[in-house]
Motif scaffolding. Structure first.
Motif, short mmCIF file in Angstrom:
data_model
loop_
_atom_site.label_atom_id
_atom_site.label_comp_id
_atom_site.label_asym_id
_atom_site.label_seq_id
_atom_site.Cartn_x
_atom_site.Cartn_y
_atom_site.Cartn_z
N ASN A 5 0.93 -1.16 0.03
CA ASN A 5 -0.14 -0.15 0.01
C ASN A 5 0.86 1.29 0.11
N ARG A 6 1.80 1.18 0.84
CA ARG A 6 2.71 2.47 0.82
C ARG A 6 3.44 2.57 -0.61
N GLN A 7 3.88 1.42 -1.44
CA GLN A 7 4.47 1.76 -2.50
C GLN A 7 3.65 2.41 -3.48
N GLU A 8 2.41 1.79 -3.55
CA GLU A 8 1.21 2.43 -4.54
C GLU A 8 1.15 3.80 -3.94
N LYS A 9 1.00 4.31 -2.89
CA LYS A 9 1.04 5.84 -2.52
C LYS A 9 2.07 6.58 -3.12
N ILE A 10 3.20 6.07 -2.86
CA ILE A 10 4.46 6.56 -3.42
C ILE A 10 4.49 6.89 -4.90
N ILE A 11 4.08 5.71 -5.63
CA ILE A 11 3.93 5.98 -7.09
C ILE A 11 2.87 7.03 -7.31
N GLU A 12 1.73 7.09 -6.43
CA GLU A 12 0.79 8.29 -6.88
C GLU A 12 1.14 9.62 -6.50
N ILE A 13 2.02 9.76 -5.76
CA ILE A 13 2.67 10.85 -5.17
C ILE A 13 3.67 11.46 -6.35
N LEU A 49 9.45 4.05 -10.93
CA LEU A 49 10.22 5.24 -11.12
C LEU A 49 11.44 5.32 -11.68
N ASP A 50 11.80 6.43 -11.80
CA ASP A 50 13.23 6.87 -12.16
C ASP A 50 13.96 7.96 -11.27
N ALA A 51 15.16 8.10 -11.23
CA ALA A 51 15.66 9.24 -10.31
C ALA A 51 16.81 9.83 -10.95
N ARG A 52 16.92 11.22 -10.75
CA ARG A 52 17.95 11.87 -11.32
C ARG A 52 18.61 12.68 -10.12
N PRO A 53 20.00 12.91 -10.16
CA PRO A 53 20.57 13.67 -9.00
C PRO A 53 20.19 15.04 -8.94
#
Length: 209
Positions: A5-13, A49-53
Protein backbone atom coordinates in the motif's frame (compact mmCIF):
# COMPACT_ATOMS: atom_id res chain seq x y z
CA UNK A 1 5.21 -7.74 -8.88
CA UNK A 2 2.73 -6.99 -6.08
CA UNK A 3 3.22 -3.59 -4.50
CA UNK A 4 2.53 -2.70 -0.88
CA UNK A 5 0.00 0.00 0.00
CA UNK A 6 2.83 2.42 0.83
CA UNK A 7 4.55 1.75 -2.49
CA UNK A 8 1.27 2.39 -4.32
CA UNK A 9 0.96 5.71 -2.47
CA UNK A 10 4.54 6.64 -3.37
CA UNK A 11 3.84 6.00 -7.06
CA UNK A 12 0.69 8.14 -6.88
CA UNK A 13 2.57 11.00 -5.22
CA UNK A 14 5.38 10.90 -7.78
CA UNK A 15 2.91 10.58 -10.66
CA UNK A 16 1.06 13.72 -9.56
CA UNK A 17 3.99 15.80 -8.30
CA UNK A 18 7.15 14.56 -10.00
CA UNK A 19 9.91 15.25 -10.24
CA UNK A 20 9.93 15.23 -6.47
CA UNK A 21 12.69 14.57 -3.94
CA UNK A 22 12.69 11.70 -1.49
CA UNK A 23 12.46 14.18 1.38
CA UNK A 24 9.27 15.72 -0.01
CA UNK A 25 7.74 12.26 -0.59
CA UNK A 26 8.53 11.38 3.03
CA UNK A 27 6.93 14.62 4.25
CA UNK A 28 3.69 13.88 2.40
CA UNK A 29 3.54 10.44 4.05
CA UNK A 30 4.61 11.73 7.49
CA UNK A 31 7.58 9.36 7.43
CA UNK A 32 11.35 9.75 7.55
CA UNK A 33 13.51 9.61 4.43
CA UNK A 34 15.32 6.57 5.89
CA UNK A 35 12.03 4.70 6.30
CA UNK A 36 11.17 5.24 2.64
CA UNK A 37 14.60 4.39 1.26
CA UNK A 38 13.93 0.61 0.76
CA UNK A 39 10.58 1.31 -0.96
CA UNK A 40 12.11 3.90 -3.28
CA UNK A 41 14.94 1.51 -4.13
CA UNK A 42 12.49 -1.30 -4.98
CA UNK A 43 10.30 0.95 -7.13
CA UNK A 44 13.33 2.33 -8.95
CA UNK A 45 14.90 -1.09 -9.59
CA UNK A 46 11.56 -2.48 -10.75
CA UNK A 47 11.21 0.37 -13.24
CA UNK A 48 8.12 2.13 -11.87
CA UNK A 49 10.17 5.18 -10.93
CA UNK A 50 13.34 6.77 -12.19
CA UNK A 51 15.65 9.09 -10.29
CA UNK A 52 17.99 11.87 -11.30
CA UNK A 53 20.60 13.47 -9.04
CA UNK A 54 19.57 16.89 -7.67
CA UNK A 55 16.23 16.58 -9.48
CA UNK A 56 14.34 13.82 -7.72
CA UNK A 57 12.04 10.94 -8.60
CA UNK A 58 9.65 10.83 -11.53
CA UNK A 59 7.10 8.33 -12.79
CA UNK A 60 8.14 6.29 -15.84
CA UNK A 61 4.55 5.92 -17.04
CA UNK A 62 4.87 2.16 -17.42
CA UNK A 63 2.42 -0.38 -16.06
CA UNK A 64 3.43 -3.55 -14.27
CA UNK A 65 2.67 -5.67 -17.34
CA UNK A 66 4.76 -3.38 -19.57
CA UNK A 67 7.69 -3.60 -17.16
CA UNK A 68 7.32 -7.38 -17.02
CA UNK A 69 7.35 -7.57 -20.81
CA UNK A 70 10.47 -5.42 -20.99
CA UNK A 71 12.18 -7.61 -18.41
CA UNK A 72 11.37 -10.85 -20.25
CA UNK A 73 12.64 -9.43 -23.54
CA UNK A 74 16.04 -8.71 -21.97
CA UNK A 75 16.74 -12.26 -20.82
CA UNK A 76 19.62 -13.92 -22.66
CA UNK A 77 20.12 -17.61 -23.44
CA UNK A 78 23.32 -17.92 -21.38
CA UNK A 79 21.43 -16.95 -18.22
CA UNK A 80 19.19 -20.01 -18.43
CA UNK A 81 20.83 -22.62 -20.68
CA UNK A 82 21.47 -26.05 -19.22
CA UNK A 83 24.04 -28.75 -19.90
CA UNK A 84 23.57 -30.32 -23.35
CA UNK A 85 22.94 -34.03 -23.65
CA UNK A 86 25.03 -35.22 -26.58
CA UNK A 87 25.68 -38.52 -28.31
CA UNK A 88 28.48 -39.37 -30.70
CA UNK A 89 27.31 -39.88 -34.28
CA UNK A 90 28.95 -43.32 -34.22
CA UNK A 91 26.71 -44.45 -31.32
CA UNK A 92 23.91 -46.92 -31.95
CA UNK A 93 20.22 -46.10 -31.83
CA UNK A 94 19.99 -48.43 -28.82
CA UNK A 95 22.58 -46.33 -26.98
CA UNK A 96 20.71 -43.15 -27.94
CA UNK A 97 17.45 -44.52 -26.55
CA UNK A 98 19.21 -45.52 -23.31
CA UNK A 99 20.76 -42.05 -22.98
CA UNK A 100 17.44 -40.32 -23.57
CA UNK A 101 15.73 -42.31 -20.83
CA UNK A 102 18.61 -42.06 -18.36
CA UNK A 103 18.95 -38.29 -18.82
CA UNK A 104 15.15 -37.77 -19.03
CA UNK A 105 15.30 -35.47 -22.05
CA UNK A 106 13.26 -35.17 -25.23
CA UNK A 107 16.07 -34.27 -27.62
CA UNK A 108 19.61 -35.52 -28.13
CA UNK A 109 22.26 -33.54 -29.96
CA UNK A 110 24.54 -35.62 -32.17
CA UNK A 111 28.17 -34.51 -32.35
CA UNK A 112 31.38 -35.53 -34.08
CA UNK A 113 34.79 -36.14 -32.48
CA UNK A 114 35.30 -32.38 -32.15
CA UNK A 115 32.06 -31.96 -30.13
CA UNK A 116 30.59 -30.12 -33.12
CA UNK A 117 26.93 -30.47 -34.02
CA UNK A 118 26.09 -32.81 -36.88
CA UNK A 119 22.49 -33.72 -36.11
CA UNK A 120 19.53 -33.91 -33.74
CA UNK A 121 17.41 -36.87 -32.65
CA UNK A 122 13.98 -36.55 -31.06
CA UNK A 123 11.72 -39.02 -29.25
CA UNK A 124 9.73 -39.45 -32.47
CA UNK A 125 12.88 -40.34 -34.43
CA UNK A 126 13.84 -43.03 -31.91
CA UNK A 127 10.30 -44.36 -31.65
CA UNK A 128 10.07 -44.61 -35.43
CA UNK A 129 13.31 -46.61 -35.50
CA UNK A 130 12.27 -48.80 -32.57
CA UNK A 131 8.99 -49.98 -34.10
CA UNK A 132 10.81 -51.25 -37.19
CA UNK A 133 12.43 -54.64 -37.50
CA UNK A 134 15.99 -53.36 -37.45
CA UNK A 135 18.69 -54.32 -34.97
CA UNK A 136 18.90 -51.13 -32.88
CA UNK A 137 22.32 -52.08 -31.52
CA UNK A 138 23.73 -52.27 -35.05
CA UNK A 139 21.93 -49.19 -36.44
CA UNK A 140 24.07 -46.02 -36.15
CA UNK A 141 22.20 -43.01 -34.83
CA UNK A 142 23.47 -40.82 -37.68
CA UNK A 143 21.25 -42.84 -40.04
CA UNK A 144 18.03 -41.58 -38.43
CA UNK A 145 19.06 -38.10 -37.22
CA UNK A 146 18.04 -34.75 -38.70
CA UNK A 147 21.16 -33.29 -40.24
CA UNK A 148 22.65 -29.85 -40.58
CA UNK A 149 21.70 -27.43 -42.04
CA UNK A 150 18.11 -28.46 -41.24
CA UNK A 151 18.61 -27.75 -37.54
CA UNK A 152 17.58 -24.59 -35.71
CA UNK A 153 20.29 -23.45 -33.30
CA UNK A 154 20.87 -20.50 -30.99
CA UNK A 155 23.83 -18.62 -29.52
CA UNK A 156 24.43 -17.78 -25.86
CA UNK A 157 23.77 -14.07 -26.43
CA UNK A 158 20.46 -14.61 -28.25
CA UNK A 159 17.30 -13.42 -26.56
CA UNK A 160 15.40 -16.14 -24.71
CA UNK A 161 12.17 -14.67 -26.09
CA UNK A 162 13.34 -15.33 -29.66
CA UNK A 163 14.28 -18.91 -28.76
CA UNK A 164 10.80 -19.44 -27.30
CA UNK A 165 9.27 -18.29 -30.60
CA UNK A 166 11.48 -20.78 -32.48
CA UNK A 167 10.34 -23.62 -30.22
CA UNK A 168 6.70 -22.76 -30.90
CA UNK A 169 7.01 -22.08 -34.62
CA UNK A 170 9.15 -25.16 -35.31
CA UNK A 171 7.13 -27.34 -32.91
CA UNK A 172 10.27 -28.76 -31.31
CA UNK A 173 11.22 -29.51 -27.72
CA UNK A 174 14.64 -27.90 -27.54
CA UNK A 175 17.44 -26.03 -29.27
CA UNK A 176 21.18 -26.57 -29.04
CA UNK A 177 23.22 -23.59 -27.87
CA UNK A 178 26.30 -23.42 -30.07
CA UNK A 179 29.42 -21.37 -30.61
CA UNK A 180 31.31 -21.04 -33.84
CA UNK A 181 34.73 -22.69 -34.06
CA UNK A 182 37.12 -23.38 -36.89
CA UNK A 183 35.87 -26.99 -36.94
CA UNK A 184 32.16 -26.26 -36.85
CA UNK A 185 29.39 -25.39 -34.39
CA UNK A 186 30.40 -26.64 -30.95
CA UNK A 187 27.49 -27.55 -28.68
CA UNK A 188 27.79 -25.68 -25.36
CA UNK A 189 24.26 -25.84 -23.95
CA UNK A 190 20.58 -26.40 -24.54
CA UNK A 191 17.32 -24.51 -24.12
CA UNK A 192 14.05 -26.41 -23.94
CA UNK A 193 10.35 -25.79 -23.41
CA UNK A 194 10.97 -26.73 -19.78
CA UNK A 195 13.54 -23.92 -19.59
CA UNK A 196 10.94 -21.40 -20.75
CA UNK A 197 8.40 -22.76 -18.26
CA UNK A 198 10.87 -22.37 -15.39
CA UNK A 199 11.47 -18.74 -16.35
CA UNK A 200 7.77 -17.93 -16.11
CA UNK A 201 7.45 -19.79 -12.79
CA UNK A 202 10.37 -17.78 -11.40
CA UNK A 203 8.83 -14.54 -12.62
CA UNK A 204 5.52 -15.29 -10.95
CA UNK A 205 7.37 -16.35 -7.79
CA UNK A 206 9.16 -12.97 -7.79
CA UNK A 207 12.58 -14.62 -7.99
CA UNK A 208 13.67 -12.34 -10.81
CA UNK A 209 11.64 -9.20 -10.21
Amino acid sequence: MELSNRQEKIIEIVKNNGPITGEHIAERLNLTRATLRPDLAILTMAGFLDARPRVGYFYTGKTGSELLTEKIKKYKVFEYQSVPIVVQESASVYDAISTMFLEDVGTLFIVDDNSCLTGVVSRKDLLRAAIGKQDLSALPVHIIMTRMPNITVCMKDDLLFDVAKHLINKQIDGLPVVKETSKGLEVVGRVTKTTITKVFVELISDNHI
